[in-house]
Motif scaffolding. Sequence first.
Motif, short mmCIF file in Angstrom:
data_model
loop_
_atom_site.label_atom_id
_atom_site.label_comp_id
_atom_site.label_asym_id
_atom_site.label_seq_id
_atom_site.Cartn_x
_atom_site.Cartn_y
_atom_site.Cartn_z
N PRO A 7 35.04 45.10 46.60
CA PRO A 7 35.97 45.99 47.30
C PRO A 7 35.57 47.45 47.14
O PRO A 7 35.07 47.87 46.09
CB PRO A 7 37.31 45.71 46.62
CG PRO A 7 36.95 45.18 45.27
CD PRO A 7 35.66 44.45 45.44
N THR A 8 35.76 48.22 48.17
CA THR A 8 35.51 49.66 48.14
C THR A 8 36.81 50.37 48.47
O THR A 8 37.78 49.77 48.95
CB THR A 8 34.44 50.06 49.16
OG1 THR A 8 34.95 49.79 50.49
CG2 THR A 8 33.15 49.27 48.95
N THR A 61 39.66 37.09 42.75
CA THR A 61 38.20 37.14 42.84
C THR A 61 37.55 35.77 42.99
O THR A 61 36.34 35.68 43.16
CB THR A 61 37.62 37.84 41.59
OG1 THR A 61 38.10 37.18 40.42
CG2 THR A 61 38.06 39.30 41.55
N ASP A 62 38.33 34.69 42.88
CA ASP A 62 37.79 33.35 43.10
C ASP A 62 38.92 32.42 43.54
O ASP A 62 40.09 32.81 43.57
CB ASP A 62 37.06 32.81 41.86
CG ASP A 62 37.95 32.81 40.62
OD1 ASP A 62 39.12 32.39 40.73
OD2 ASP A 62 37.49 33.23 39.55
N TRP A 96 42.14 38.72 51.56
CA TRP A 96 41.27 39.90 51.72
C TRP A 96 39.82 39.49 51.97
O TRP A 96 38.99 40.32 52.37
CB TRP A 96 41.36 40.80 50.49
CG TRP A 96 40.74 40.25 49.24
CD1 TRP A 96 41.25 39.32 48.41
CD2 TRP A 96 39.47 40.64 48.67
NE1 TRP A 96 40.40 39.07 47.36
CE2 TRP A 96 39.30 39.87 47.50
CE3 TRP A 96 38.48 41.54 49.04
CZ2 TRP A 96 38.17 39.99 46.69
CZ3 TRP A 96 37.36 41.67 48.23
CH2 TRP A 96 37.21 40.91 47.08
N ALA A 97 39.54 38.20 51.75
CA ALA A 97 38.24 37.59 52.05
C ALA A 97 38.54 36.11 52.27
O ALA A 97 39.59 35.62 51.86
CB ALA A 97 37.26 37.81 50.90
N LEU A 100 40.39 33.93 49.64
CA LEU A 100 40.77 34.75 48.49
C LEU A 100 42.04 35.53 48.81
O LEU A 100 42.07 36.32 49.75
CB LEU A 100 39.64 35.71 48.12
CG LEU A 100 38.28 35.08 47.76
CD1 LEU A 100 37.26 36.15 47.41
CD2 LEU A 100 38.44 34.09 46.62
N THR A 101 43.08 35.30 48.02
CA THR A 101 44.37 35.92 48.30
C THR A 101 44.44 37.35 47.78
O THR A 101 43.67 37.77 46.90
CB THR A 101 45.51 35.12 47.65
OG1 THR A 101 45.32 35.12 46.23
CG2 THR A 101 45.54 33.69 48.16
N CYS A 102 45.39 38.08 48.34
CA CYS A 102 45.73 39.40 47.85
C CYS A 102 47.24 39.54 47.92
O CYS A 102 47.90 38.95 48.79
CB CYS A 102 45.05 40.51 48.65
SG CYS A 102 45.50 40.51 50.41
N THR A 103 47.81 40.28 46.98
CA THR A 103 49.24 40.54 46.97
C THR A 103 49.48 42.03 46.80
O THR A 103 48.81 42.69 45.99
CB THR A 103 49.96 39.78 45.84
OG1 THR A 103 49.39 40.15 44.58
CG2 THR A 103 49.83 38.28 46.02
#
Length: 311
Positions: A7-8, A61-62, A96-97, A100-103
């Motif tokens: 991530p950037t 991340t996984d 986000w990928a 791969l989850t994001c909260t």
Amino acid sequence: MTQAPTPTADSVRRLARTLLQKAGTSTTSTDPAAPEVRPVDAGGGHSTWWVGTRHVLRLATDRDASLRRRREMRLRDLVRPHLPVAVPSAVAHGEWAPGLTCTLDTRIPGGTADEHDVSAVGEDDLAGLLAGLRQVPVRQAEALGVPRLAPRSLEALRRMAVHAAETLGKADEFDPARLAQLTAPAAAQLTAQHGTAVLVHHALRGEHVMVSGDGRVRGVLDWTDAVVGDPAEDIAGLAVAVGAPPAVRAATLAGYGARTCLRGLWLARCETVVRLADRLQGRGDTPLPLLRTQLRRAWEAILMERVADVR
């Protein structure tokens, strides 16, 4: 397994803007730098980011972390009514990928227990936390996928600590004679009692306990490692996070007896000795000052050691 992208700031900002819009909390700013984002951790992975002043973006991340994050969102809803301290809420979530989850979570104000001492009223907050976890229905937690974990062997950990203490003694970091307080028979007395499994946060480190400037405990972060298991593990975590006396006083107020409190205390003491010795021998990357602080906290003296009869 596909490697997670790095991530950037730009990619995180775009993701945060999308999630804020999804949650209905997006600003109307046309500034391409909005919202402001910055990594929480100082390492290179940057899986957790501040988003403005009110939100935290967490990136799995996984695949395993993704599963635990999805479970965590449901678990937090289960535990929240039972606790006197705040638990973050997810205002939006997604991927986000691929896979791969994001909260995007609410941010709990205050600093960490590594930054602020817990006051006497804060100990009441911790007692309410431990008591509340006992009230969470275990069957409902397991139905969400929370795993059941067997209690650790304190005797096995004691033997590891005795060996590690010799390493610390040679480095002038710790007096190995202090471990003589926990003999093999004493460790046998402090085995986990049958039928005492409860929901355990299992990661009550200083960084996960949010404390305000007046010493009140405001919230607890990161429920991804929660298990159904030995309540002494959370007492051990608090001994490392806030010190042995506050942890044991809070556990006593929560209704735990001397056996469970002392078991938690000695789990913390043995583990801090082992972790510092491992680090001195080049294993792990936890900063040495933090490990020394955790060792000092866990080995603070408590009155119960002098008066308790755990037979």
